[in-house]
Design a protein around this motif. Structure first.
Motif, mmCIF file in Angstrom:
data_model
loop_
_atom_site.group_PDB
_atom_site.id
_atom_site.type_symbol
_atom_site.label_atom_id
_atom_site.label_comp_id
_atom_site.label_asym_id
_atom_site.label_seq_id
_atom_site.Cartn_x
_atom_site.Cartn_y
_atom_site.Cartn_z
ATOM 1 N N PHE A 48 26.914 36.745 15.324
ATOM 2 C CA PHE A 48 25.919 37.561 15.111
ATOM 3 C C PHE A 48 24.880 37.677 16.072
ATOM 4 C CE2 PHE A 48 26.762 36.328 10.120
ATOM 5 C CZ PHE A 48 27.632 37.244 10.182
ATOM 6 N N ALA A 51 26.566 39.643 19.107
ATOM 7 C CA ALA A 51 27.187 41.142 19.042
ATOM 8 C C ALA A 51 26.633 41.958 17.847
ATOM 9 C CB ALA A 51 28.657 40.994 19.026
ATOM 10 N N LEU A 52 25.978 41.187 16.810
ATOM 11 C CA LEU A 52 25.817 42.165 15.510
ATOM 12 C C LEU A 52 24.748 43.612 16.185
ATOM 13 C CD1 LEU A 52 26.234 42.189 12.423
ATOM 14 C CD2 LEU A 52 24.129 40.954 12.295
ATOM 15 N N PHE A 66 29.296 45.492 14.917
ATOM 16 C CA PHE A 66 29.027 44.791 16.014
ATOM 17 C C PHE A 66 29.310 45.796 17.169
ATOM 18 C CE2 PHE A 66 30.988 41.926 12.794
ATOM 19 C CZ PHE A 66 29.967 41.077 12.824
ATOM 20 N N VAL A 72 34.878 41.025 21.729
ATOM 21 C CA VAL A 72 34.115 41.136 20.363
ATOM 22 C C VAL A 72 35.184 41.289 19.225
ATOM 23 C CG1 VAL A 72 32.532 42.111 18.972
ATOM 24 C CG2 VAL A 72 31.979 41.212 20.910
ATOM 25 N N VAL A 76 36.014 39.460 15.834
ATOM 26 C CA VAL A 76 35.991 39.545 14.683
ATOM 27 C C VAL A 76 37.167 39.585 13.705
ATOM 28 C CG1 VAL A 76 35.012 41.720 13.073
ATOM 29 C CG2 VAL A 76 33.834 40.925 15.177
ATOM 30 N N GLU A 100 31.266 50.799 18.221
ATOM 31 C CA GLU A 100 31.162 49.786 17.276
ATOM 32 C C GLU A 100 32.487 49.124 16.820
ATOM 33 O OE1 GLU A 100 26.643 50.234 15.437
ATOM 34 O OE2 GLU A 100 28.370 51.141 14.361
#
Length: 191
Positions: A48, A51-52, A66, A72, A76, A100
């Protein structure tokens, strides 16, 4: 963690938001997990923080967004696959759209499952509010929803059951976290 794809990840990609039946037990079984609760929570904190990009509610549940950065998407997908392996009542999908990585989460039409999903949605704010958040804080938050997390003495299996406690005000460290989160939310609304 960011290495080769696992069969759990391949299974997750085939999942098409088929939400489990309401009769699916609300259980988190980490007996076969390669990490501990504490390590998993720390991993969420790192993901978080790094990369959130945002979060939102969807028609079916919730979505974490993200930023696309090296590693990433794999991170995830790996985390979502491990969550699905221990919490069968959740449905997860991971997709990349534009810039994203989208992680969608949904649960059956069950009050306990929805309360857990609500806490999962709050997790980024909770973890950002304090470096001291742990499983005890999460259990206290579940108790405020009228849920008790029952741990099997034989291992890391948690069952959620309703209690007769509802809307219990937060106490101790959780009260301070709740105030910090609320203050952060009101600051964000004023901007």
């Amino acid at each position: 963690m960011l290495g080769a794809r696992t069969s759990e990840q391949d299974d997750l990609e085939e999942f098409d938001m088929e939400i489990p039946a309401a009769s699916t037990p609300i259980v988190c079984d980490m007996t076969t997990a390669t990490d501990t609760e504490k390590e998993r929570l720390a991993e969420y904190r790192r993901l978080f923080a790094q990369a959130l990009a945002g979060k939102e509610r969807t028609d079916e549940g919730i979505r974490f967004r993200f930023r696309v950065q090296p590693g990433v998407e794999a991170w995830v997908r790996d985390l979502a696959a491990r969550e699905k392996a221990c919490c069968a009542f959740y449905t997860y999908t991971v997709a990349v759209e534009r810039d994203e990585v989208l992680w969608d989460c949904a649960v059956p039409d069950d009050d306990m499952a929805r309360a857990i999903l609500d806490e999962f949605y709050a997790l980024p704010d909770l973890l950002a509010a304090s470096p001291d958040v742990g499983m005890d804080n999460l259990r206290e938050r579940f108790a405020r929803h009228g849920l008790a997390v029952i741990t099997d003495p034989a291992g890391p299996v948690h069952t959620v059951q309703p209690t007769d406690r509802h809307d219990v005000p937060p106490t101790g460290a959780d009260a301070r976290l709740t105030r910090r989160i609320a203050a952060g939310s009101s600051t964000a609304r004023r901007r």
